[in-house]
Scaffold this motif. Structure first.
Motif, PDB file in Angstrom:
ATOM      1  N   TYR A 173       0.839  -1.200   0.000  1.00  0.00           N
ATOM      2  CA  TYR A 173       0.000   0.000   0.000  1.00  0.00           C
ATOM      3  C   TYR A 173       0.876   1.253   0.000  1.00  0.00           C
ATOM      4  CZ  TYR A 173      -3.127   3.709   1.533  1.00  0.00           C
ATOM      5  OH  TYR A 173      -3.805   4.894   1.616  1.00  0.00           O
ATOM      6  N   LEU A 174       1.920   1.236   0.830  1.00  0.00           N
ATOM      7  CA  LEU A 174       2.809   2.404   0.885  1.00  0.00           C
ATOM      8  C   LEU A 174       3.560   2.588  -0.433  1.00  0.00           C
ATOM      9  CD1 LEU A 174       4.193   2.060   4.493  1.00  0.00           C
ATOM     10  CD2 LEU A 174       2.602   3.780   3.637  1.00  0.00           C
ATOM     11  N   ILE A 175       3.930   1.476  -1.054  1.00  0.00           N
ATOM     12  CA  ILE A 175       4.625   1.566  -2.348  1.00  0.00           C
ATOM     13  C   ILE A 175       3.694   2.185  -3.389  1.00  0.00           C
ATOM     14  CG2 ILE A 175       5.539   0.174  -4.259  1.00  0.00           C
ATOM     15  CD1 ILE A 175       6.617  -1.772  -2.054  1.00  0.00           C
ATOM     16  N   ARG A 176       2.431   1.738  -3.402  1.00  0.00           N
ATOM     17  CA  ARG A 176       1.457   2.289  -4.360  1.00  0.00           C
ATOM     18  C   ARG A 176       1.139   3.748  -4.064  1.00  0.00           C
ATOM     19  NH1 ARG A 176       1.967  -0.369  -8.823  1.00  0.00           N
ATOM     20  NH2 ARG A 176       1.602  -2.596  -8.601  1.00  0.00           N
ATOM     21  N   LEU A 177       1.044   4.074  -2.770  1.00  0.00           N
ATOM     22  CA  LEU A 177       0.746   5.461  -2.406  1.00  0.00           C
ATOM     23  C   LEU A 177       1.902   6.372  -2.824  1.00  0.00           C
ATOM     24  CD1 LEU A 177      -1.070   7.543  -1.033  1.00  0.00           C
ATOM     25  CD2 LEU A 177      -0.016   6.949   1.156  1.00  0.00           C
ATOM     26  N   ARG A 178       3.120   5.919  -2.557  1.00  0.00           N
ATOM     27  CA  ARG A 178       4.298   6.701  -2.933  1.00  0.00           C
ATOM     28  C   ARG A 178       4.330   6.924  -4.441  1.00  0.00           C
ATOM     29  NH1 ARG A 178       9.934   3.967  -1.560  1.00  0.00           N
ATOM     30  NH2 ARG A 178       9.171   2.561  -3.151  1.00  0.00           N
ATOM     31  N   GLN A 179       4.071   5.855  -5.197  1.00  0.00           N
ATOM     32  CA  GLN A 179       4.045   5.952  -6.659  1.00  0.00           C
ATOM     33  C   GLN A 179       2.997   6.976  -7.107  1.00  0.00           C
ATOM     34  OE1 GLN A 179       2.164   2.531  -8.508  1.00  0.00           O
ATOM     35  NE2 GLN A 179       3.400   2.746 -10.363  1.00  0.00           N
ATOM     36  N   LEU A 180       1.830   6.909  -6.480  1.00  0.00           N
ATOM     37  CA  LEU A 180       0.729   7.805  -6.853  1.00  0.00           C
ATOM     38  C   LEU A 180       1.060   9.267  -6.542  1.00  0.00           C
ATOM     39  CD1 LEU A 180      -2.215   7.908  -7.862  1.00  0.00           C
ATOM     40  CD2 LEU A 180      -2.938   7.690  -5.483  1.00  0.00           C
ATOM     41  N   LEU A 181       1.642   9.511  -5.359  1.00  0.00           N
ATOM     42  CA  LEU A 181       1.963  10.885  -4.949  1.00  0.00           C
ATOM     43  C   LEU A 181       2.972  11.512  -5.901  1.00  0.00           C
ATOM     44  CD1 LEU A 181       2.232  10.261  -1.110  1.00  0.00           C
ATOM     45  CD2 LEU A 181       0.380  11.449  -2.305  1.00  0.00           C
ATOM     46  N   ARG A 182       3.967  10.701  -6.308  1.00  0.00           N
ATOM     47  CA  ARG A 182       4.984  11.219  -7.236  1.00  0.00           C
ATOM     48  C   ARG A 182       4.382  11.414  -8.625  1.00  0.00           C
ATOM     49  NH1 ARG A 182       9.966   7.419  -5.102  1.00  0.00           N
ATOM     50  NH2 ARG A 182      10.371   8.615  -3.210  1.00  0.00           N
ATOM     51  N   TRP A 183       3.530  10.493  -8.999  1.00  0.00           N
ATOM     52  CA  TRP A 183       2.856  10.542 -10.307  1.00  0.00           C
ATOM     53  C   TRP A 183       2.051  11.833 -10.427  1.00  0.00           C
ATOM     54  CZ3 TRP A 183       3.110   6.247 -13.718  1.00  0.00           C
ATOM     55  CH2 TRP A 183       2.291   6.306 -14.835  1.00  0.00           C
ATOM     56  N   LEU A 184       1.352  12.181  -9.351  1.00  0.00           N
ATOM     57  CA  LEU A 184       0.526  13.394  -9.344  1.00  0.00           C
ATOM     58  C   LEU A 184       1.380  14.649  -9.139  1.00  0.00           C
ATOM     59  CD1 LEU A 184      -2.397  12.142  -7.055  1.00  0.00           C
ATOM     60  CD2 LEU A 184      -2.530  12.517  -9.523  1.00  0.00           C
ATOM     61  N   GLY A 185       2.629  14.449  -8.713  1.00  0.00           N
ATOM     62  CA  GLY A 185       3.519  15.593  -8.487  1.00  0.00           C
ATOM     63  C   GLY A 185       3.125  16.418  -7.279  1.00  0.00           C
ATOM     64  N   ILE A 186       2.549  15.767  -6.258  1.00  0.00           N
ATOM     65  CA  ILE A 186       2.099  16.542  -5.100  1.00  0.00           C
ATOM     66  C   ILE A 186       2.971  16.345  -3.871  1.00  0.00           C
ATOM     67  CG2 ILE A 186      -0.276  16.606  -5.912  1.00  0.00           C
ATOM     68  CD1 ILE A 186      -1.000  14.500  -3.905  1.00  0.00           C
ATOM     69  N   SER A 187       3.847  15.336  -3.895  1.00  0.00           N
ATOM     70  CA  SER A 187       4.759  15.112  -2.766  1.00  0.00           C
ATOM     71  C   SER A 187       5.981  14.374  -3.287  1.00  0.00           C
ATOM     72  CB  SER A 187       4.074  14.265  -1.694  1.00  0.00           C
ATOM     73  OG  SER A 187       5.000  13.874  -0.703  1.00  0.00           O
ATOM     74  N   GLU A 188       7.137  14.639  -2.664  1.00  0.00           N
ATOM     75  CA  GLU A 188       8.336  13.885  -3.048  1.00  0.00           C
ATOM     76  C   GLU A 188       8.231  12.464  -2.496  1.00  0.00           C
ATOM     77  OE1 GLU A 188      10.175  15.455  -5.227  1.00  0.00           O
ATOM     78  OE2 GLU A 188       8.849  17.154  -4.849  1.00  0.00           O
ATOM     79  N   ALA A 189       7.415  12.317  -1.440  1.00  0.00           N
ATOM     80  CA  ALA A 189       7.076  10.997  -0.891  1.00  0.00           C
ATOM     81  C   ALA A 189       8.291  10.161  -0.503  1.00  0.00           C
ATOM     82  CB  ALA A 189       6.180  10.230  -1.865  1.00  0.00           C
ATOM     83  N   ASP A 190       9.336  10.811  -0.047  1.00  0.00           N
ATOM     84  CA  ASP A 190      10.531  10.100   0.394  1.00  0.00           C
ATOM     85  C   ASP A 190      10.376   9.771   1.880  1.00  0.00           C
ATOM     86  OD1 ASP A 190      13.057   9.257   1.069  1.00  0.00           O
ATOM     87  OD2 ASP A 190      14.080  10.771  -0.148  1.00  0.00           O
ATOM     88  N   MET A 191      10.228   8.484   2.196  1.00  0.00           N
ATOM     89  CA  MET A 191       9.985   8.115   3.596  1.00  0.00           C
ATOM     90  C   MET A 191      11.175   8.438   4.488  1.00  0.00           C
ATOM     91  SD  MET A 191       7.666   4.684   3.779  1.00  0.00           S
ATOM     92  CE  MET A 191       7.057   4.923   5.445  1.00  0.00           C
ATOM     93  N   GLU A 192      12.388   8.289   3.947  1.00  0.00           N
ATOM     94  CA  GLU A 192      13.578   8.593   4.750  1.00  0.00           C
ATOM     95  C   GLU A 192      13.642  10.076   5.124  1.00  0.00           C
ATOM     96  OE1 GLU A 192      14.279   6.041   2.309  1.00  0.00           O
ATOM     97  OE2 GLU A 192      14.293   4.620   3.957  1.00  0.00           O
ATOM     98  N   LYS A 193      13.046  10.919   4.292  1.00  0.00           N
ATOM     99  CA  LYS A 193      13.017  12.344   4.606  1.00  0.00           C
ATOM    100  C   LYS A 193      11.706  12.742   5.263  1.00  0.00           C
ATOM    101  CE  LYS A 193      16.292  13.959   1.144  1.00  0.00           C
ATOM    102  NZ  LYS A 193      16.445  14.755  -0.081  1.00  0.00           N
ATOM    103  N   ALA A 194      10.926  11.745   5.662  1.00  0.00           N
ATOM    104  CA  ALA A 194       9.654  11.958   6.382  1.00  0.00           C
ATOM    105  C   ALA A 194       8.613  12.708   5.555  1.00  0.00           C
ATOM    106  CB  ALA A 194       9.888  12.659   7.718  1.00  0.00           C
ATOM    107  N   HIS A 195       8.738  12.665   4.229  1.00  0.00           N
ATOM    108  CA  HIS A 195       7.688  13.237   3.376  1.00  0.00           C
ATOM    109  C   HIS A 195       6.448  12.356   3.427  1.00  0.00           C
ATOM    110  CE1 HIS A 195      11.164  14.853   0.756  1.00  0.00           C
ATOM    111  NE2 HIS A 195      10.869  15.709   1.702  1.00  0.00           N
ATOM    112  N   LEU A 196       6.686  11.098   3.762  1.00  0.00           N
ATOM    113  CA  LEU A 196       5.588  10.141   3.878  1.00  0.00           C
ATOM    114  C   LEU A 196       5.829   9.393   5.181  1.00  0.00           C
ATOM    115  CD1 LEU A 196       3.158   8.633   2.686  1.00  0.00           C
ATOM    116  CD2 LEU A 196       4.731   7.247   1.357  1.00  0.00           C
ATOM    117  N   ARG A 197       4.906   9.575   6.139  1.00  0.00           N
ATOM    118  CA  ARG A 197       5.055   8.942   7.449  1.00  0.00           C
ATOM    119  C   ARG A 197       3.893   7.996   7.678  1.00  0.00           C
ATOM    120  NH1 ARG A 197       5.534  14.705  10.182  1.00  0.00           N
ATOM    121  NH2 ARG A 197       6.304  15.500   8.197  1.00  0.00           N
ATOM    122  N   CYS A 198       4.131   7.025   8.499  1.00  0.00           N
ATOM    123  CA  CYS A 198       3.109   6.009   8.641  1.00  0.00           C
ATOM    124  C   CYS A 198       3.050   5.457  10.059  1.00  0.00           C
ATOM    125  CB  CYS A 198       3.445   4.908   7.635  1.00  0.00           C
ATOM    126  SG  CYS A 198       2.585   3.396   7.927  1.00  0.00           S
TER     127      CYS A 198
END
Lengths: 482, 98
Positions: A173-198
């Motif tokens: 789910y996180l992989i798909r969400l990250r892909q989607l966020l980058r696809w839409l260009g709305i977040s860098e979605a880098d978990m290591e940089k805490a752009h995407l937290r869970c």
């Protein structure tokens, strides 16, 4: 032993990639900036300062809502969530509560287990909240240091229903969400940089049961691997507890990345303690049809839709379609190349997966920034198809075009790279090599026929790859046998 | 409506206030009478009035996503009782593991 199934829900916080913060005009991204440099009276909570909503935050939220099939509320409001913590200078976080920007939604996620049948997991979304981030706290011996740069960075909180059934599904789910966020260009979605937290809510129950058991909440997991590992360990712990006849208590657990263990955390405030109320300093967000339509103009085909279409329209294997749609610009690159090339799409896929992907990774830039444009790649494949150049010359051309930005056919012409199928030229070179290598020639004639590979290599080298290797081999064999 | 002693202690804790026994008793009375006063609203018949979720006009006001210069770090830190390495310095976390 009873067979159990896990019930997992994920609470994600998505950092939007706006230029400025959500309620003030400070720069949002402080990753490379010293502490307390992107701050102002609004985000540091100075008395009398008033927030103003960043329009781009709402626009990005609308894109995500559309992609997740969520319903935008015509009127949504901000609320104050009150609690004391040193990294929250106002003593409250501006968030949303009973009237968030969007409610409902889902993602249909394809699962392809390594050993098992593929299936689709339907994951529901409760709602999407807009909110501001808090500052950063760093623990030092005997004190804590607070940096307010992150205060007011825009976040979307998105919570799934209890719909995930394994650590693998949670990770996917996180992989798909990250892909989607980058696809839409709305977040860098880098978990290591805490752009995407869970945070993950985990409970288990006997397989087939319909009730929900008490759950634990896992916090502080900041990579996809960590999510998988932490959830796996928690499922194991709960299973052991249940098997031992113990009750599961509703703990909050913290993932210790270094030690690879879960630790129990302090009890948090309960929801009523946050004393939510409407934020009086901000107006409602009024989402008109007109505005929504303007934002959604040019809304892209989504990655999973495109993946399905590539399989359907181009007859690609699922594996190829998955990799080619991993990232939006690569999938555009593929499709543009196919349209220019007009041949077998699988052939284009092979070239991209073998070579272009590596070039993109090495260059560290999106495919559309390559000087080797889709048109040039199509041209190279056509040159190989028509027999003008051989495959290895084609592969060498990729780098040459990328360095120079010049058309492949120009380079072939100028550097004389076209394949030589003219017998006489090849015969001439073969004779020259035989004359220059009396020892090898003698060995071959004495029966060491495996040397043919070496001879052909010499011919190719001499002719700078222009000879057709098959023809070169045939002629060489013929001449060596005389 | 009157507040219990425990509720007053809980509210004080949320506001990070330390209250003496005298104060707890005083605030218990004062907060209770404030709630009682507000309770008088219940005497009105509001069955025909739609709930008011906000008194503000239902329209948005936005800012464009364009950065402006931030506050200098030293100016911000003038408000910090203590600072270190350009950051606010606060006591360590008091709540340890349970």
């Amino acid at each position: 032993m009873t067979e159990y199934e896990a019930i997992i829900g994920l609470e994600t916080h998505i950092q939007l990639n706006t230029t400025t913060k959500i309620f003030c005009s400070c720069k949002a991204d402080s990753w490379f900036d010293p502490p307390n440099t992107n701050i102002c009276p609004v985000c540091t909570g100075l008395p009398g300062a008033l927030p103003t909503l960043n329009k781009a935050v709402v626009e990005k939220a609308v894109l995500l809502a559309k992609a997740m099939h969520a319903n935008l509320l015509p009127l949504s409001y901000f609320a104050r969530k009150n609690y004391f913590y040193p990294d929250l200078p106002k003593g409250y976080q501006i968030s949303q509560y009973d009237k968030p920007i969007a409610v409902g939604g889902f993602l249909d996620m394809p699962m392809n287990p390594a050993n098992g049948q593929s299936y689709i997991r339907h994951i529901t979304i409760d709602n999407m909240h807009l909110e501001e981030d808090a500052g950063k706290t760093r623990n030092e011996p005997g004190r804590r240091l607070i940096d307010f740069n992150r205060c007011g960075v825009p976040l979307i909180e998105m919570v799934t229903g209890p719909d995930l059934r394994s650590a693998d599904e949670a990770a996917q789910y996180l992989i798909r969400l990250r892909q989607l966020l980058r696809w839409l260009g709305i977040s860098e979605a880098d978990m290591e940089k805490a752009h995407l937290r869970c945070d993950a809510n985990v409970s288990i129950r006997p397989k087939g049961a319909s009730h929900l058991n008490p759950k634990t909440e896992i916090k502080n997991v900041n990579s996809i691997d960590a999510v998988k590992e932490a959830i796996g360990k928690e499922i194991e712990r709960q299973t052991n507890e249940m098997e031992a006849g113990h009750k599961i208590e509703t703990w909050t657990l913290e993932w210790d990345e270094d030690a690879g263990v879960l630790r129990k955390m302090r009890s948090k405030e309960t929801e009523a303690d946050y004393r939510y109320f409407r934020e009086p300093d901000l107006l409602a967000i009024r989402m008109t049809d007109e505005w929504r339509n303007a934002i959604l103009e040019g809304f892209p085909e989504l990655p999973l839709e495109r993946r399905a279409r590539f399989i359907e329209d181009y007859g690609l294997p699922e594996y190829d379609a998955e990799i080619l749609t991993g990232e939006r610009s690569l999938s555009d690159y593929f499709e543009t190349t196919v349209k220019t090339y007009k041949g077998d799409p699988k052939r284009v896929s092979n070239w991209i997966m073998n070579d272009i992907l590596r070039m993109v990774n090495e260059a560290g830039k999106p495919a559309y920034e390559l000087k080797l444009t889709p048109a040039f790649l199509a041209e190279i494949i056509q040159l190989v198809d028509s027999g003008t150049i051989n495959t290895s010359t084609g592969k060498n051309l990729l780098g040459k075009v990328e360095t120079s930005g010049r058309a492949p056919s120009k380079i072939v012409e100028e550097e004389g790279l076209a394949k030589v199928s003219d017998d006489s030229a090849i015969r001439e070179v073969c004779a020259k090599i035989m004359a220059a290598s009396p020892n090898e020639t003698a060995s071959y004639k004495a029966g060491k026929v495996t040397l043919i590979g070496w001879f052909v290599g010499q011919v190719m080298k001499e002719m700078r790859g222009k000879a057709d290797p098959q023809i070169a081999r045939k002629i060489m064999e013929e001449m060596l046998s005389q | 409506m009157s507040l219990s002693r425990e509720e007053v202690i809980h509210i004080a804790k949320l506001a990070r206030l330390e209250l003496s026994d005298n104060e707890i008793e005083r605030y218990q009375q004062q907060l209770s009478s404030i709630l009682e006063y507000a309770d008088r609203l219940k005497e009105l018949n509001t069955s025909q009035i739609p709930p008011t979720s906000s008194v503000l006009p239902a329209r948005s006001r936005f800012r464009d996503d364009v950065p402006v210069e931030s506050l200098p770090t030293d100016k911000l830190l003038k408000n910090a009782p203590q600072s270190e390495k350009d950051q606010f310095k606060v006591p360590p976390a008091l709540e340890g593991p349970q």
